[in-house]
Design an enzyme around this catalytic site. Structure first.
Site, PDB file in Angstrom:
ATOM      1  N   ASN A   9       0.842  -1.177   0.119  1.00 61.66           N
ATOM      2  CA  ASN A   9      -0.091  -0.113  -0.106  1.00 61.66           C
ATOM      3  C   ASN A   9       1.148   1.006  -0.004  1.00 61.66           C
ATOM      4  O   ASN A   9       1.492   1.566   0.990  1.00 61.66           O
ATOM      5  CB  ASN A   9      -0.765  -0.151   1.214  1.00 61.66           C
ATOM      6  N   TRP A  10       0.918   1.749  -1.231  1.00 65.02           N
ATOM      7  CA  TRP A  10       1.717   3.050  -1.355  1.00 65.02           C
ATOM      8  C   TRP A  10       1.411   4.425  -0.543  1.00 65.02           C
ATOM      9  O   TRP A  10       2.040   5.170  -0.506  1.00 65.02           O
ATOM     10  CB  TRP A  10       2.222   3.225  -2.790  1.00 65.02           C
ATOM     11  N   LYS A  11      -0.015   4.112  -0.267  1.00 66.68           N
ATOM     12  CA  LYS A  11      -0.704   5.531   0.228  1.00 66.68           C
ATOM     13  C   LYS A  11      -0.229   6.510  -0.767  1.00 66.68           C
ATOM     14  O   LYS A  11      -0.510   6.236  -1.930  1.00 66.68           O
ATOM     15  CB  LYS A  11       0.007   5.808   1.572  1.00 66.68           C
ATOM     16  N   HIS A  94      -9.649   1.273   4.557  1.00 70.03           N
ATOM     17  CA  HIS A  94      -8.288   1.306   5.127  1.00 70.03           C
ATOM     18  C   HIS A  94      -8.330   2.225   6.280  1.00 70.03           C
ATOM     19  O   HIS A  94      -9.287   3.308   6.454  1.00 70.03           O
ATOM     20  CB  HIS A  94      -7.102   1.854   4.152  1.00 70.03           C
ATOM     21  N   GLU A  96      -7.021   4.661   7.652  1.00 72.33           N
ATOM     22  CA  GLU A  96      -6.556   6.035   7.271  1.00 72.33           C
ATOM     23  C   GLU A  96      -7.615   6.582   6.686  1.00 72.33           C
ATOM     24  O   GLU A  96      -8.083   7.687   6.981  1.00 72.33           O
ATOM     25  CB  GLU A  96      -5.270   6.122   6.511  1.00 72.33           C
ATOM     26  N   GLU A 166      -5.751  -5.127  10.520  1.00 73.65           N
ATOM     27  CA  GLU A 166      -4.525  -4.235  10.424  1.00 73.65           C
ATOM     28  C   GLU A 166      -4.963  -3.332  11.897  1.00 73.65           C
ATOM     29  O   GLU A 166      -5.599  -2.399  11.785  1.00 73.65           O
ATOM     30  CB  GLU A 166      -4.582  -3.190   9.548  1.00 73.65           C
ATOM     31  N   GLY A 172       2.150   2.017  10.603  1.00 73.61           N
ATOM     32  CA  GLY A 172       3.145   3.108  10.399  1.00 73.61           C
ATOM     33  C   GLY A 172       3.730   3.518  11.723  1.00 73.61           C
ATOM     34  O   GLY A 172       4.177   4.578  11.774  1.00 73.61           O
ATOM     35  N   SER A 212       3.367  -2.420  10.113  1.00 72.47           N
ATOM     36  CA  SER A 212       4.467  -2.406  10.307  1.00 72.47           C
ATOM     37  C   SER A 212       5.207  -3.791  10.083  1.00 72.47           C
ATOM     38  O   SER A 212       6.174  -3.957  10.726  1.00 72.47           O
ATOM     39  CB  SER A 212       4.800  -1.907  11.824  1.00 72.47           C
ATOM     40  N   GLY A 233       2.656  -1.080   4.230  1.00 71.80           N
ATOM     41  CA  GLY A 233       2.638   0.296   3.981  1.00 71.80           C
ATOM     42  C   GLY A 233       4.236   0.420   3.729  1.00 71.80           C
ATOM     43  O   GLY A 233       4.594   0.451   2.550  1.00 71.80           O
ATOM     44  N   GLY A 234       4.991   1.327   4.525  1.00 72.19           N
ATOM     45  CA  GLY A 234       6.340   1.822   4.660  1.00 72.19           C
ATOM     46  C   GLY A 234       7.202   0.906   3.699  1.00 72.19           C
ATOM     47  O   GLY A 234       7.887   1.198   2.952  1.00 72.19           O
TER      48      GLY A 234
HETATM   49  C1  PEP Z   1      -0.910   0.001   5.645  1.00 71.37           C
HETATM   50  O1  PEP Z   1      -0.818   0.985   5.244  1.00 71.37           O
HETATM   51  O2  PEP Z   1      -1.827  -0.751   5.429  1.00 71.37           O
HETATM   52  C2  PEP Z   1       0.176  -0.433   6.721  1.00 71.37           C
HETATM   53  C3  PEP Z   1       0.256  -1.476   7.282  1.00 71.37           C
HETATM   54  O3  PEP Z   1       1.341   0.280   6.870  1.00 71.37           O
HETATM   55  P1  PEP Z   1       2.701  -0.020   7.443  1.00 71.37           P
HETATM   56  O4  PEP Z   1       3.031  -1.097   6.959  1.00 71.37           O
HETATM   57  O5  PEP Z   1       3.521   1.347   7.316  1.00 71.37           O
HETATM   58  O6  PEP Z   1       2.294   0.225   9.051  1.00 71.37           O
END
Ligand code: PEP
Length: 250
Positions: A9-11, A94, A96, A166, A172, A212, A233-234
């Site tokens: 997930n590049w956000k 999501h 966010e 999640e 994040g 994460s 994500g990251g």
């Molecule tokens: C996400 O954006 O769904 C996520 C899990 O982010 P991260 O891996 O950065 O925690």
């Protein structure tokens, strides 16, 4: 046997001109992956990414989809637009989106209906906040979100959905759920799916962990029986790290 699915997930990261270098680094490293590999990118990157990944095993996804076919919905994007641009998957609900953009279980459900109607493969996100976990509400929150998302969805359609568990406190933050915490809650979510749709659908449903997940902790998480992959994500912004995650998900 459930085939693992690793989805990035590049956000709101990376412009279209940054995609080529990323794909040229990632594609050769993941070409023999035994899991599904997906990158959910910003809307403006979808067409570029689908062209760049055409001859690879990398699939492209979006991060949201409107609940209507078309019309006066400023700032939204339709399933037809996503499909024409080359998206195969779409993230829905999501945290966010829930936290910053007013997404509710009802709107998640409406978007899910629309994605399924149009043949997009949905990745539906659920998860509790830290307050909710510490208040002993983890199961209730996840149950409510799953029931809300799947309201009115047929068993045939439900079988096409991937759920991403999640925990909001792990996204994040660098703070991952322990392997056992993630496995336990995903097992619980599977039991909710079983109540809704029966054992066959529940056993077949792919439920990812997200929060994460990275090149270092992926092995422990993927060794758990209930965890069928990750929403990342990251670490999905770094091709070498993302490749390690993909190649660990067997
Ligand atoms: C996400 O954006 O769904 C996520 C899990 O982010 P991260 O891996 O950065 O925690």
């Amino acid at each position: 046997m459930r085939k693992p699915i690793i989805a990035g997930n590049w956000k709101m990261n990376k412009t279209a001109s940054e995609c080529a270098e990323f794909v040229s680094k990632l594609a050769p490293q993941v070409k023999d992956a035994t899991c599904d590999v997906v990158l959910c990118v910003p809307f403006t990157d979808i067409a570029t990414m689908s062209a760049l990944t055409e001859k690879t095993n990398i699939k492209v996804g979006a991060q949201n989809v409107a609940w209507a076919d078309s019309g006066a919905f400023t700032g939204e994007i339709s399933a037809a637009m996503l499909k024409e641009a080359g998206a195969e998957y779409v993230i829905i609900g999501h945290s966010e989106r829930r936290q910053y953009f007013g997404e509710t279980d009802k709107s998640v459900n409406m978007r899910l209906v629309q994605a399924l109607k149009n043949g997009l493969k949905p990745i539906v996100c659920v998860g509790e906040t830290l307050d909710e976990r510490e208040g002993g509400k983890t199961e209730l929150v996840n149950k409510t979100q799953v029931e809300g998302a799947f309201s009115g969805i047929s068993a045939e359609d439900a079988a096409k959905v991937v759920i991403a568990y999640e925990p909001v406190w792990a996204i994040g933050t660098g703070r991952t759920a322990t392997d056992e915490q993630a496995n336990e809650t995903i097992g619980y979510i599977r039991s909710v799916v079983k109540l809704l749709y029966g054992k066959k659908i529940a056993d077949g449903m792919r439920i990812q962990y997200g929060g994460s997940m990275n090149a270092k902790n992926v092995a422990g998480l993927m060794a758990q029986t209930e965890i069928d992959g990750g929403l990342i994500g990251g670490a999905s912004l770094k091709p070498d790290d993302f490749a390690i995650i993909v190649n660990t998900a067997k």
